[in-house]
Design a protein around this motif. Structure first.
Motif, mmCIF file in Angstrom:
data_model
loop_
_atom_site.group_PDB
_atom_site.id
_atom_site.type_symbol
_atom_site.label_atom_id
_atom_site.label_comp_id
_atom_site.label_asym_id
_atom_site.label_seq_id
_atom_site.Cartn_x
_atom_site.Cartn_y
_atom_site.Cartn_z
ATOM 1 N N THR A 76 16.491 42.330 82.244
ATOM 2 C CA THR A 76 16.598 41.073 82.978
ATOM 3 C C THR A 76 15.540 40.072 82.514
ATOM 4 O OG1 THR A 76 15.164 41.904 84.739
ATOM 5 C CG2 THR A 76 17.531 42.186 85.045
ATOM 6 N N ASN A 99 12.769 37.500 83.461
ATOM 7 C CA ASN A 99 11.881 37.226 84.590
ATOM 8 C C ASN A 99 11.521 35.752 84.695
ATOM 9 O OD1 ASN A 99 11.747 39.954 85.254
ATOM 10 N ND2 ASN A 99 10.036 40.291 83.873
ATOM 11 N N ALA A 100 11.339 35.092 83.536
ATOM 12 C CA ALA A 100 10.889 33.696 83.537
ATOM 13 C C ALA A 100 11.140 33.068 82.173
ATOM 14 C CB ALA A 100 9.399 33.629 83.866
ATOM 15 N N PRO A 111 9.647 30.846 86.948
ATOM 16 C CA PRO A 111 10.334 32.077 87.358
ATOM 17 C C PRO A 111 11.857 31.891 87.377
ATOM 18 C CG PRO A 111 8.575 31.523 88.893
ATOM 19 C CD PRO A 111 8.740 30.354 87.976
ATOM 20 N N TRP A 112 12.568 32.970 87.109
ATOM 21 C CA TRP A 112 14.029 32.932 87.065
ATOM 22 C C TRP A 112 14.606 32.408 88.384
ATOM 23 C CZ3 TRP A 112 17.436 32.973 83.377
ATOM 24 C CH2 TRP A 112 18.782 33.181 83.686
ATOM 25 N N GLU A 113 13.945 32.682 89.492
ATOM 26 C CA GLU A 113 14.433 32.247 90.804
ATOM 27 C C GLU A 113 14.426 30.721 90.939
ATOM 28 O OE1 GLU A 113 11.671 34.460 90.597
ATOM 29 O OE2 GLU A 113 13.059 36.139 90.556
ATOM 30 N N ASN A 114 13.642 30.031 90.124
ATOM 31 C CA ASN A 114 13.554 28.568 90.190
ATOM 32 C C ASN A 114 14.564 27.873 89.286
ATOM 33 O OD1 ASN A 114 10.903 29.654 91.114
ATOM 34 N ND2 ASN A 114 10.563 27.503 91.541
ATOM 35 N N ARG A 127 18.059 26.543 88.502
ATOM 36 C CA ARG A 127 19.220 26.191 89.322
ATOM 37 C C ARG A 127 20.526 26.152 88.524
ATOM 38 N NH1 ARG A 127 16.723 28.222 92.493
ATOM 39 N NH2 ARG A 127 15.236 27.217 93.855
ATOM 40 N N VAL A 179 15.701 23.071 86.691
ATOM 41 C CA VAL A 179 14.819 23.939 87.472
ATOM 42 C C VAL A 179 14.326 23.181 88.694
ATOM 43 C CG1 VAL A 179 14.124 25.252 85.442
ATOM 44 C CG2 VAL A 179 12.733 23.308 86.175
ATOM 45 N N GLU A 180 13.834 23.921 89.671
ATOM 46 C CA GLU A 180 13.279 23.302 90.875
ATOM 47 C C GLU A 180 11.829 23.743 91.005
ATOM 48 O OE1 GLU A 180 14.253 22.855 95.627
ATOM 49 O OE2 GLU A 180 15.572 24.042 94.359
#
Length: 79
Positions: free
Chosen positions: A35, A37-38, A62-65, A67, A76-77
């Protein structure tokens, strides 16, 4: 589906302030799980010619940011 190598050609834009952050210079991958990660965008100096000399303060996103990943840009956010 995108390949990780394709990320290096995409420009990263922060949707919070519409600021261009630059192009992806590196990707942080967990090789055990496969995966991402960033993504990493190079930091810039604020001198006469910004972005020609790296300041060493890379932007790690980070991958969570992330969009959206499009053909030419990554949205990205970051607040």
């Amino acid at each position: 589906m995108s390949k990780v190598i394709d990320f290096r050609h995409k420009e990263v834009i922060n949707i919070c302030d519409a600021k261009r952050l630059g192009c992806v210079c590196d990707v942080d991958i967990d090789y055990c799980t496969g995966t991402v990660n960033a993504i990493v965008v190079p930091g810039c100096n604020q001198g006469l010619f910004p972005c020609f000399f790296r300041s060493g303060s890379d932007i790690v996103i980070p991958w969570e940011n992330i969009r959206r990943i499009g053909e030419e840009i990554i949205l990205v956010e970051l607040e």
